[in-house]
Design an enzyme around this catalytic site. Structure first.
Site, PDB file in Angstrom:
ATOM      1  N   CYS A   1       3.438   8.642   0.383  1.00 34.90           N
ATOM      2  CA  CYS A   1       3.982   7.852   1.474  1.00 34.90           C
ATOM      3  C   CYS A   1       4.232   6.450   0.909  1.00 34.90           C
ATOM      4  CB  CYS A   1       2.931   7.844   2.592  1.00 34.90           C
ATOM      5  SG  CYS A   1       3.311   6.735   3.922  1.00 34.90           S
TER       6      CYS A   1
ATOM      7  N   GLU B   1       0.827  -1.196   0.000  1.00 36.08           N
ATOM      8  CA  GLU B   1       0.000   0.000   0.000  1.00 36.08           C
ATOM      9  C   GLU B   1       0.863   1.249   0.000  1.00 36.08           C
ATOM     10  OE1 GLU B   1      -3.995  -1.630   2.173  1.00 36.08           O
ATOM     11  OE2 GLU B   1      -2.436  -0.822   3.448  1.00 36.08           O
TER      12      GLU B   1
ATOM     13  N   CYS C   1      -0.961   6.667   9.206  1.00 38.63           N
ATOM     14  CA  CYS C   1       0.254   5.979   9.657  1.00 38.63           C
ATOM     15  C   CYS C   1      -0.132   4.735  10.428  1.00 38.63           C
ATOM     16  CB  CYS C   1       1.043   6.862  10.620  1.00 38.63           C
ATOM     17  SG  CYS C   1       1.777   8.272   9.863  1.00 38.63           S
TER      18      CYS C   1
ATOM     19  N   SER D   1      11.655   7.429   7.736  1.00 33.55           N
ATOM     20  CA  SER D   1      11.154   7.297   9.103  1.00 33.55           C
ATOM     21  C   SER D   1      11.615   5.952   9.659  1.00 33.55           C
ATOM     22  CB  SER D   1       9.623   7.366   9.089  1.00 33.55           C
ATOM     23  OG  SER D   1       9.118   7.110  10.379  1.00 33.55           O
TER      24      SER D   1
ATOM     25  N   CYS E   1       6.201  -5.899   7.760  1.00 38.05           N
ATOM     26  CA  CYS E   1       7.329  -5.433   8.583  1.00 38.05           C
ATOM     27  C   CYS E   1       7.577  -6.484   9.661  1.00 38.05           C
ATOM     28  CB  CYS E   1       7.005  -4.089   9.224  1.00 38.05           C
ATOM     29  SG  CYS E   1       8.309  -3.500  10.337  1.00 38.05           S
TER      30      CYS E   1
ATOM     31  N   CYS F   1       5.751  -3.775  16.208  1.00 39.18           N
ATOM     32  CA  CYS F   1       5.278  -2.799  17.205  1.00 39.18           C
ATOM     33  C   CYS F   1       3.809  -3.117  17.500  1.00 39.18           C
ATOM     34  CB  CYS F   1       5.428  -1.375  16.692  1.00 39.18           C
ATOM     35  SG  CYS F   1       7.134  -0.962  16.308  1.00 39.18           S
TER      36      CYS F   1
ATOM     37  N   CYS G   1       0.805  -1.196  15.738  1.00 38.92           N
ATOM     38  CA  CYS G   1       0.877  -0.925  14.295  1.00 38.92           C
ATOM     39  C   CYS G   1       0.291  -2.083  13.481  1.00 38.92           C
ATOM     40  CB  CYS G   1       2.340  -0.712  13.907  1.00 38.92           C
ATOM     41  SG  CYS G   1       2.617  -0.591  12.140  1.00 38.92           S
TER      42      CYS G   1
ATOM     43  N   GLY H   1       6.822  -1.121   6.443  1.00 36.86           N
ATOM     44  CA  GLY H   1       8.219  -1.528   6.532  1.00 36.86           C
ATOM     45  C   GLY H   1       9.153  -0.548   7.195  1.00 36.86           C
ATOM     46  N   GLU H   2      10.359  -1.027   7.458  1.00 39.18           N
ATOM     47  CA  GLU H   2      11.386  -0.247   8.143  1.00 39.18           C
ATOM     48  C   GLU H   2      12.542   0.000   7.165  1.00 39.18           C
ATOM     49  OE1 GLU H   2      12.172   1.388  11.040  1.00 39.18           O
ATOM     50  OE2 GLU H   2      14.197   1.557  10.194  1.00 39.18           O
TER      51      GLU H   2
HETATM   52  N1  SAH Z   1       8.895   1.538  10.289  1.00 35.08           N
HETATM   53  C1  SAH Z   1       9.056   2.948  10.234  1.00 35.08           C
HETATM   54  C2  SAH Z   1       8.207   3.607   9.169  1.00 35.08           C
HETATM   55  C3  SAH Z   1       6.790   3.107   9.003  1.00 35.08           C
HETATM   56  S1  SAH Z   1       5.718   3.390  10.364  1.00 35.08           S
HETATM   57  C4  SAH Z   1       8.786   3.569  11.601  1.00 35.08           C
HETATM   58  O1  SAH Z   1       8.314   2.873  12.481  1.00 35.08           O
HETATM   59  O2  SAH Z   1       9.088   4.758  11.740  1.00 35.08           O
HETATM   60  C5  SAH Z   1       5.322   5.097  10.173  1.00 35.08           C
HETATM   61  C6  SAH Z   1       4.849   5.782  11.429  1.00 35.08           C
HETATM   62  O3  SAH Z   1       3.549   5.309  11.827  1.00 35.08           O
HETATM   63  C7  SAH Z   1       5.717   5.562  12.652  1.00 35.08           C
HETATM   64  O4  SAH Z   1       6.001   6.821  13.242  1.00 35.08           O
HETATM   65  C8  SAH Z   1       4.851   4.732  13.589  1.00 35.08           C
HETATM   66  O5  SAH Z   1       5.179   4.945  14.942  1.00 35.08           O
HETATM   67  C9  SAH Z   1       3.490   5.246  13.240  1.00 35.08           C
HETATM   68  N2  SAH Z   1       2.360   4.388  13.584  1.00 35.08           N
HETATM   69  C10 SAH Z   1       2.322   3.054  13.631  1.00 35.08           C
HETATM   70  N3  SAH Z   1       1.074   2.621  13.947  1.00 35.08           N
HETATM   71  C11 SAH Z   1       0.307   3.740  14.088  1.00 35.08           C
HETATM   72  C12 SAH Z   1      -1.065   3.968  14.368  1.00 35.08           C
HETATM   73  N4  SAH Z   1      -1.908   2.966  14.514  1.00 35.08           N
HETATM   74  N5  SAH Z   1      -1.503   5.239  14.465  1.00 35.08           N
HETATM   75  C13 SAH Z   1      -0.658   6.276  14.239  1.00 35.08           C
HETATM   76  N6  SAH Z   1       0.637   6.121  13.915  1.00 35.08           N
HETATM   77  C14 SAH Z   1       1.121   4.866  13.857  1.00 35.08           C
HETATM   78 FE1  SF4 Z   2       6.961  -0.743  13.970  1.00 37.76          FE
HETATM   79 FE2  SF4 Z   2       7.251   0.890  11.825  1.00 37.76          FE
HETATM   80 FE3  SF4 Z   2       7.307  -1.799  11.544  1.00 37.76          FE
HETATM   81 FE4  SF4 Z   2       5.006  -0.586  12.161  1.00 37.76          FE
HETATM   82  S1  SF4 Z   2       6.157  -0.341  10.279  1.00 37.76           S
HETATM   83  S2  SF4 Z   2       5.839  -2.478  13.072  1.00 37.76           S
HETATM   84  S3  SF4 Z   2       5.744   1.078  13.456  1.00 37.76           S
HETATM   85  S4  SF4 Z   2       8.765  -0.558  12.679  1.00 37.76           S
END
Ligand code: SAH
Ligand code: SF4
Length: 338
Positions: free
Chosen positions: A104, A91, A331, A190, A111, A115, A118, A158-159
């Site tokens: 974006c 996506e 996000c 990010s 990923c 977290c 997420c 993804g990261e």
């Molecule tokens: N993996 C990277 C980039 C993708 S996540 C990272 O973690 O930075 C992009 C952003 O979305 C991150 O700042 C993450 O903390 C945030 N995020 C994840 N789940 C979310 C949610 N349910 N609501 C709002 N932001 C969220």
């Molecule tokens: Fe965590 Fe970013 Fe991966 Fe979501 S995309 S699991 S926020 S590292």
């Protein structure tokens, strides 16, 4: 299956055209056709001879990503489900705000970092994306909306630091004047806070902006919600972030506010202590709810209070108006089921 010419970086494209007996500048012509002029096959490349076009067509394809689904929220946010050559889906989100047109992008299918809050973390990792698959998200969406993208953020699935080589190669295509022409300073990586990756970016000549998803100012709690934090301490993250801000570009810290989890005034105070002496900007992201996750967005009043505390402590802070929340394009809401 023919090899996809899009897999070539500009350097590789030069080597390839020379190896098949052509002049080096042909690589630049082809690069422009596939990245700027959206050519779908070699026959459209009218500044190449017919014999050359036929030869290239025998050897290569130039297939791009396919749009497999689209959901829109008003005029502001569009979420695209894009199909890769192997049938996997990712996506990407297009956002329109003032003069800004932000895309974006995803850098992995899923990923692996899990977290807890997420949606992408829920699905785990299927595979890394190739550079052309990352850059092609920008091209395909620009073409679909008929507008030039001004900013690219790696905040999709993804990261970036787990796929750094391909991300760097994608940035080349995205910011090259022969490719998609988005300025380096308009691209942001990010990260969940992978210290090694942050250091690699710091030492590299790449001028992209860096955003760190802090989300918790308390080490224990951060480890509980973000498993990657077990191997990347706040102290180390802050050290590299400070160096990045001082030597390259001001770092942005992202702080996802989750109701009853990290939204108290005491959390704001801890955050202020943590960021002392680090030139930075804070993005507060009110939690985007997801049907498969139990977490909630705090009440507006709560968010305002947190915001005001940071502001009064002389921090540059914005509450990120979440675009695309209703269509699960905010996000952390991307999980590949548009
Ligand atoms: N993996 C990277 C980039 C993708 S996540 C990272 O973690 O930075 C992009 C952003 O979305 C991150 O700042 C993450 O903390 C945030 N995020 C994840 N789940 C979310 C949610 N349910 N609501 C709002 N932001 C969220
Ligand atoms: Fe965590 Fe970013 Fe991966 Fe979501 S995309 S699991 S926020 S590292």
């Amino acid at each position: 299956m023919k090899e996809n010419f899009r897999r070539h970086s500009l350097c590789q494209a030069r080597d390839t055209v020379v190896s098949i007996g052509l002049e080096e500048y042909r690589a630049e012509q082809i690069f422009k056709w596939i990245w700027q002029k959206n050519a779908e096959d070699f026959s459209k490349m009218t500044n190449l001879s017919r014999a050359l076009r036929e030869d290239l067509d025998r050897r290569y394809s130039i297939a791009g990503l396919e749009i497999a689904g689209l959901v829109r929220e008003g005029q502001g946010a569009h979420k695209y489900l894009l199909r890769l050559e192997d049938g996997k889906e990712i996506e990407s989100v297009f956002m329109r705000e003032g003069r800004r047109r932000t895309i974006c992008v995803s850098c992995q299918v899923g990923c692996p970092l899990g977290c807890r809050f997420c949606a992408t973390g829920l699905i785990g990792l299927t595979r890394n994306l190739y550079a052309y698959e990352i850059a092609d998200q920008v091209r395909v969406i620009q073409k679909a909306v008929g507008e030039k993208c001004t900013n690219v953020v790696f905040m999709g699935m993804g990261e970036p630091f787990l796929n750094f080589v391909e991300v760097v190669a994608a940035l080349e295509i995205i910011s090259s004047p022969l490719g998609l022409g988005v300025g380096r300073r308009h691209t942001t990586l990010s990260t969940v806070g992978l210290v090694e990756g942050m250091e690699a970016l710091l030492r590299s000549p790449i001028r992209a902006k860096l955003a760190v998803s802090l989300n918790f100012a308390d080490e224990e709690q951060r480890r509980e919600y973000m498993p990657a934090a077990r191997y990347n301490s706040l102290l180390d993250i802050m050290k590299v972030a400070k160096a990045y801000s001082c030597e390259k570009e001001m770092v942005t810290f992202e702080y996802v506010m989750i109701k009853g989890v990290n939204d108290r005034l005491s959390d704001a105070k801890r955050l202020v202590r943590l960021l002392r002496g680090i030139p930075s900007k804070i993005n507060l992201i009110p939690y985007n709810e997801h049907p498969r996750l139990p977490f909630r967005r705090p009440a507006d009043q709560r968010i305002e209070k947190f915001y005001e505390y940071l502001l009064n402590s002389h921090h540059t802070v914005v509450i990120r108006k979440s675009k695309g929340q209703k269509i699960l394009a905010g996000c952390g809401q991307l999980s590949g089921k548009a």
